[in-house]
Design an enzyme around this catalytic site. Structure first.
Site, PDB file in Angstrom:
ATOM      1  CE  LYS A 216      10.029  43.991  70.693  1.00 15.88           C
ATOM      2  NZ  LYS A 216      10.063  43.090  71.837  1.00 15.88           N
ATOM      3  CD  GLN A 217      13.817  47.195  71.355  1.00 15.80           C
ATOM      4  OE1 GLN A 217      13.253  46.102  71.305  1.00 15.80           O
ATOM      5  NE2 GLN A 217      13.872  47.929  72.460  1.00 15.80           N
TER       6      GLN A 217
ATOM      7  CD1 TRP B 278      15.340  47.578  78.596  1.00 17.47           C
ATOM      8  CD2 TRP B 278      17.037  48.742  77.718  1.00 17.47           C
ATOM      9  NE1 TRP B 278      15.102  47.704  77.254  1.00 17.47           N
ATOM     10  CE2 TRP B 278      16.121  48.413  76.675  1.00 17.47           C
ATOM     11  CE3 TRP B 278      18.177  49.471  77.392  1.00 17.47           C
ATOM     12  CZ2 TRP B 278      16.324  48.795  75.347  1.00 17.47           C
ATOM     13  CZ3 TRP B 278      18.371  49.846  76.059  1.00 17.47           C
ATOM     14  CH2 TRP B 278      17.456  49.507  75.059  1.00 17.47           C
ATOM     15  CG  ASP B 279      11.462  49.267  79.537  1.00 21.70           C
ATOM     16  OD1 ASP B 279      12.304  48.361  79.428  1.00 21.70           O
ATOM     17  OD2 ASP B 279      10.384  49.257  78.926  1.00 21.70           O
TER      18      ASP B 279
ATOM     19  CD  GLU C  70      13.264  42.206  73.881  1.00 18.69           C
ATOM     20  OE1 GLU C  70      12.093  41.926  73.555  1.00 18.69           O
ATOM     21  OE2 GLU C  70      13.606  42.469  75.040  1.00 18.69           O
TER      22      GLU C  70
HETATM   23  C1  BGC Z   1       9.745  41.146  75.866  1.00 17.74           C
HETATM   24  C2  BGC Z   1      10.943  40.767  76.694  1.00 17.74           C
HETATM   25  C3  BGC Z   1      10.452  40.178  77.992  1.00 17.74           C
HETATM   26  C4  BGC Z   1       9.527  38.997  77.722  1.00 17.74           C
HETATM   27  C5  BGC Z   1       8.960  38.334  78.935  1.00 17.74           C
HETATM   28  C6  BGC Z   1       8.807  39.974  75.716  1.00 17.74           C
HETATM   29  O1  BGC Z   1       7.642  40.421  75.069  1.00 17.74           O
HETATM   30  O2  BGC Z   1      10.129  41.595  74.616  1.00 17.74           O
HETATM   31  O3  BGC Z   1      11.786  41.878  76.899  1.00 17.74           O
HETATM   32  O4  BGC Z   1      11.521  39.788  78.799  1.00 17.74           O
HETATM   33  O5  BGC Z   1       8.421  39.456  76.959  1.00 17.74           O
HETATM   34  O6  BGC Z   1       8.337  39.176  79.820  1.00 17.74           O
HETATM   35  C1  BGC Z   2      11.278  45.602  74.423  1.00 13.24           C
HETATM   36  C2  BGC Z   2      12.300  45.744  75.511  1.00 13.24           C
HETATM   37  C3  BGC Z   2      11.627  46.298  76.736  1.00 13.24           C
HETATM   38  C4  BGC Z   2      10.436  45.477  77.147  1.00 13.24           C
HETATM   39  C5  BGC Z   2       9.676  46.085  78.277  1.00 13.24           C
HETATM   40  C6  BGC Z   2      10.135  44.760  74.941  1.00 13.24           C
HETATM   41  O1  BGC Z   2       9.147  44.645  73.972  1.00 13.24           O
HETATM   42  O2  BGC Z   2      11.842  44.996  73.298  1.00 13.24           O
HETATM   43  O3  BGC Z   2      13.341  46.590  75.086  1.00 13.24           O
HETATM   44  O4  BGC Z   2      12.536  46.347  77.782  1.00 13.24           O
HETATM   45  O5  BGC Z   2       9.563  45.361  76.064  1.00 13.24           O
HETATM   46  O6  BGC Z   2       9.132  47.300  77.898  1.00 13.24           O
END
Ligand code: BGC
Ligand code: BGC
Length: 930
Positions: free
Chosen positions: A793-794, A541-542, A681
């Protein structure tokens, strides 16, 4: 940033150029040689000897006579400068010198003139200077870099942190060759290649000078331990591929990588990743049989920087091979052409400073590359001759072919060129004997094509190469520069009063641009762009929520490409929905080539590598589907691209709404979305996450509106779409009811929005205990632990407020800001969050607080404050910076046919300016502090 300012003397500090002219003129008229003011222009910044040669214009005189003439000219000149007083300082100089002193910047004068010390003392500015270098200090005059390198050493400031003020082209060239930032004084024709050009120093402030350095990301001194970080931030590219800033000759523990969009290869656990492509930069330099490397021999006068204005990565240094006394000047320069996606160019120059030498350059296409130790490629063919080298490889699992070809040209006749046919690493070897002072320039042109582009990548790369090398380095260089100029004309953000922030935003926008394909609708920008191995190139979604707004507002055609990626991967979204037993289309949390879910289900526990941790995001972080709808709608709202909305936008928004209609669960008194992960998250398997529900509600409402819009504007399409998606009156009633009654824990009396059911019941973290932490709250509390506390976290609720800012009143904004901000892990939580907090703080009219969050985001990559920039650029943070500036600090809002701004700049920002395109019309916002 700049630490020292080096002034040229003549024509910059004082107008001794006039005295030089008068002295030469007197000599010339005595000798009956014609010499005009126009002739004198060529003498600017040039040594006495060279001046005489120019004056003579081909006339021959004996050496003795020449010496005599030069001495005479000098005498005349000295007579005149004996009359200099402090009043002869040019306008603006005295004030500027004083200001530079007050700012603790080092100041020096460097002049080709041997009379410089005398002039300085007569002008009365000795006490303002930290040093003075004159023509007697060095051997080679401008345009060689020697005088400026000497001055930098005198000041003990690395060359890349020096700014040179010059009024002559030779001086600008010399400063550039030294790796310094340049300010040209005088007409652009004379100093046009300078980083910044000004007519004179009158009214010029120190801030005007230091701003000239806000187009460069520099490595001022070689720092072996920071290489992985630097490789990421010095990534260069053109939207077709991105190449990390590794050294051509490589270095121990470097993390070399070139990522070509769409070249996915299978891996275990993570499903698929962008395969690290063969290294097009590979180059070895051998001097007198010593192989050049940054850790061998002695490296002096090092400077490396990425020029954001043109996408060129440069390195210069002096090298003394171990056990030898001889010095060599080495310069590297490379870029991937923004004007020509399939073309990369590299130039190396070696100059022997102290005596003859044998120099050999081996330039190859290195196919021995891997992703974290895993090799993806099989060799199909390779070839090399003195004409051209080529390499053709295919991904083992996905059978995608990539071909690279290279051609070399050189400045010398006496070069022995041979093919170099190492298995998997073909290339060419060029050898020459350099005389003292001689220089050897080799240009390496590389072209890349893949089976995604053409049926026969090898011959495509070869013919592209033949066509491009014919044009030559300079033409390709200029074309690339022009393409970048065009980009910046639309997309630059000007921020005065804060060089660090200015550089950060430019770097962010640069990195986003080189990650966005110019013409490929089947790819999009991954969370780490094309700059590193992090998240394997996957798209999150970034992109839609953080990155796209910048493109939507300033490069709409690129934004459209990226939205088309979601269209082309809709099939994958359908499969994902079906797999979980739902109708419609549900986008993957992590997406790659097909749109199928590619989030790893398990990752290794970093604390105990024998254990695996279950990752739930791919299963239940479902808000991304509404986020994509939001980005489509925003694109339409900004661009007015009805054609896109009709054919792509509405179909996607409706088919994904069908998923929600199915996924949302009925309750006795409304609807729920249970067992999800919101943006925060740290909490998983929660019910009714406010962000998710808020966005889904918005999505369903828009789906109804847009379907109506389609019925009005393209009735036949609308009927066909209703039919193919099975949308009936009942569907619409259901969506309406869901949107109205989907659970959303908003207490109107306090304004508080509960992040999810039961959040307020969780205990708080004792933050004091974690004051000195250097890692995330989740790694301290463990995954299960963080889930049990009110720790974020955010931005989650705050994120929703920003996206749907009109839906919430001030009370709600303030209450939630006050509540959630102190509970958020700003330093080590998600890098997505600080820029959003900056925006939100602006909405609450707290620009100085916003600034703190903003700089936190600005430093994620450039300063590596999170310690993970080596994995790649934080794309979302980069896009978030733009939004914080535009939506936050400038407060831009679009109305149906116009826009408004609500400026709230931090106290030290003097100006914020940017452009955007609203429904085909370009607008410029220029906010200045009075
Ligand atoms: C991120 C998730 C991601 C997962 C696996 C985590 O560090 O927060 O958004 O889906 O890694 O790639
Ligand atoms: C964040 C997510 C993000 C992902 C990829 C994760 O650490 O929590 O929001 O989509 O990283 O950047």
């Amino acid at each position: 940033m700049i630490e020292a300012v080096i002034f040229d003397l003549d024509g910059v500090i004082t107008e001794t150029a006039e005295y030089h002219f008068q002295a030469w003129k007197r000599l010339a008229s005595e000798e009956g040689i014609p010499f005009s003011r126009a002739d004198n222009e060529k003498l600017r910044g040039v040594s006495r000897q060279e001046s005489l040669r120019l004056l003579l214009a081909g006339r021959e005189i004996s050496e003795e006579l020449a010496d005599d003439w030069m001495a005479r000219k000098n005498r005349y000149y000295q007579e005149m400068i004996a009359e200099l007083t402090p009043d002869d300082l040019l306008p603006g100089v005295a004030t500027l010198l004083a200001e530079l002193r007050a700012m603790d910047l080092k100041v020096a004068i460097a002049s080709a003139s041997r009379n410089a010390p005398d002039v300085i003392s007569r002008l009365g500015i000795e006490s303002q200077l930290d040093g003075c270098a004159d023509g007697s200090s060095i051997e080679r005059q401008k345009p060689a870099p020697d005088l400026f390198l000497y001055t930098a050493r005198l000041l003990k400031v690395p060359p890349a942190r020096c700014l040179v003020i010059e009024d002559a082209a030779a001086g600008i060239q010399a400063a550039q060759a030294a790796g310094m930032v340049t300010l040209g004084i005088g007409p652009a024709e004379r100093v046009g290649e300078a980083d910044k050009v000004m007519p004179n120093l009158e009214g010029v402030t120190a801030a005007d000078l230091t701003r000239a350095a806000t187009w460069r990301v520099i490595e001022a001194a070689f720092e072996p331990a920071r290489q992985n970080h630097l490789e990421t931030i010095l990534t260069h590219g053109n939207g077709y591929l991105g190449t990390r800033g590794t050294f051509e000759e490589r270095f121990e523990n470097d993390c070399q990588g070139t990522f070509v969009h769409g070249i996915w290869a299978d891996v275990e656990i993570g499903f698929t990743e962008l395969a690290n492509a063969p290294d097009w930069t590979a180059l070895e330099v051998w001097i007198n049989d010593h192989r050049f490397s940054m850790d061998r021999g002695t490296v002096e006068d090092y400077a490396r920087y990425l020029d954001l204005r043109s996408g060129v990565l440069r390195r210069r240094l002096r090298w003394i091979p171990a056990g030898e006394g001889q010095r060599f000047e080495l310069k590297f320069e490379r870029f991937a052409s923004l004007a020509n996606s399939h073309l990369m160019v590299l130039r190396i120059q070696v100059q022997a400073l102290d005596g003859p030498a044998t120099v050999e350059i081996r330039a190859t296409l290195n196919g021995h590359v891997d992703n974290w130790g895993y090799p993806h490629w099989d060799l199909i063919s390779q070839g090399s001759s003195h004409q051209m080298a080529s390499l053709e490889v295919a991904t083992r699992s996905t059978l995608k072919t990539l071909a690279m070809s290279a051609k070399l040209t050189t400045n010398r006749e006496d070069v022995n060129i041979e093919g170099w046919d190492d298995p998997g690493n073909p290339g060419m070897c060029l050898r020459t004997e350099l005389e003292e002072g001689g220089s050897f320039t080799v240009d390496k042109f590389v072209s890349v094509f893949t089976s995604r582009d053409v049926c026969d990548p090898l011959s495509a790369s070869q013919s592209k190469l033949l066509e491009s090398t014919k044009l030559g380095y300079e033409v390709l260089f200029d074309e690339n520069k022009a393409a970048w100029r065009e980009f910046w004309r639309r997309s630059d953000v000007i921020l005065e009063g804060d060089d660090e922030a200015q550089l950060a935003i430019r770097h962010a926008l640069f990195q986003l641009r080189i990650a966005a394909s110019s013409d490929d609708e089947r790819v999009s920008i991954g969370a780490k762009t094309l700059s590193g191995f992090g998240y394997r190139g996957h798209v999150f979604w970034d992109n839609e929520i953080f990155v796209l707004p910048f493109f939507t507002y300033t490069q709409p055609s690129l934004a459209r490409n990226m939205l088309m990626y979601r269209w082309h991967t809709l099939q994958g979204a359908r499969r994902k929905a079906a797999k979980s037993g739902f109708a419609g289309a549900q986008y993957a949390w992590e997406s790659a080539e097909t749109g199928d879910e590619v989030t790893p289900r398990w990752v290794t526990d970093s604390r105990d590598p024998s254990k695996k941790i279950r990752i739930w995001t791919g299963d239940i972080q479902i808000h991304i589907t509404a986020d994509i709808a939001y980005a489509i709608w925003q694109y339409w709202h900004v661009t007015g691209d009805d054609e896109f909305m009709r054919n792509i936008g509405v179909p996607v928004i409706l088919e994904t709404a069908i998923f929600w209609g199915n996924r949302v669960e009925p309750l006795n008194d409304g609807y729920a979305l249970n067992q999800v992960i919101g943006p925060d998250e740290y909490h998983h398997h929660v019910d009714n996450n406010a962000f998710t529900n808020g966005m889904v509600r918005w999505h369903l409402e828009k789906a109804i509106e847009l379907r109506e819009w389609l019925h009005l504007n393209a009735p036949a399409d609308a009927v066909a779409l209703d039919r193919s998606l099975g949308i009936t009156a009942e569907t619409l009633t259901l969506w309406q009811d869901m949107a109205a009654r989907l659970k959303f824990n908003h207490d109107p009396s306090t304004g508080m929005i509960e992040q999810f059911d039961g959040f307020f019941q969780l205990p708080d973290v004792e933050w004091d205990r974690y004051k000195d932490r250097t890692t995330s709250m989740q790694s301290l509390l463990r995954i299960g632990g963080a889930n049990q506390y009110q720790v974020l976290k955010q931005a989650d609720v705050i994120m929703l407020l920003c996206l749907l800012r009109d839906q919430f009143d001030h009370k709600t904004w303030q209450a939630n800001w006050d509540y959630y901000t102190p509970r958020t892990d700003h330093s080590y939580g998600s890098s997505l969050s600080p820029a959003i907090h900056a925006w939100a703080a602006c909405e609450l009219e707290c620009p100085d607080l916003a600034y703190e969050h903003f700089m936190h985001a600005a430093r994620a990559d450039l300063q590596d404050i999170r310690g993970n920039a080596g994995d790649g650029i934080h794309a979302a943070s980069a896009g978030g910076l733009w939004q914080a500036l535009v939506f936050g600090f400038a407060g831009l809002q679009l109305t149906s046919d116009d826009h408004t701004v609500t400026p709230r700049l931090p106290s030290h920002w003097n100006r914020l300016s940017f452009s955007f395109c609203h429904r085909g019309e370009w607008k410029v916002i220029d906010l200045r502090r009075e």
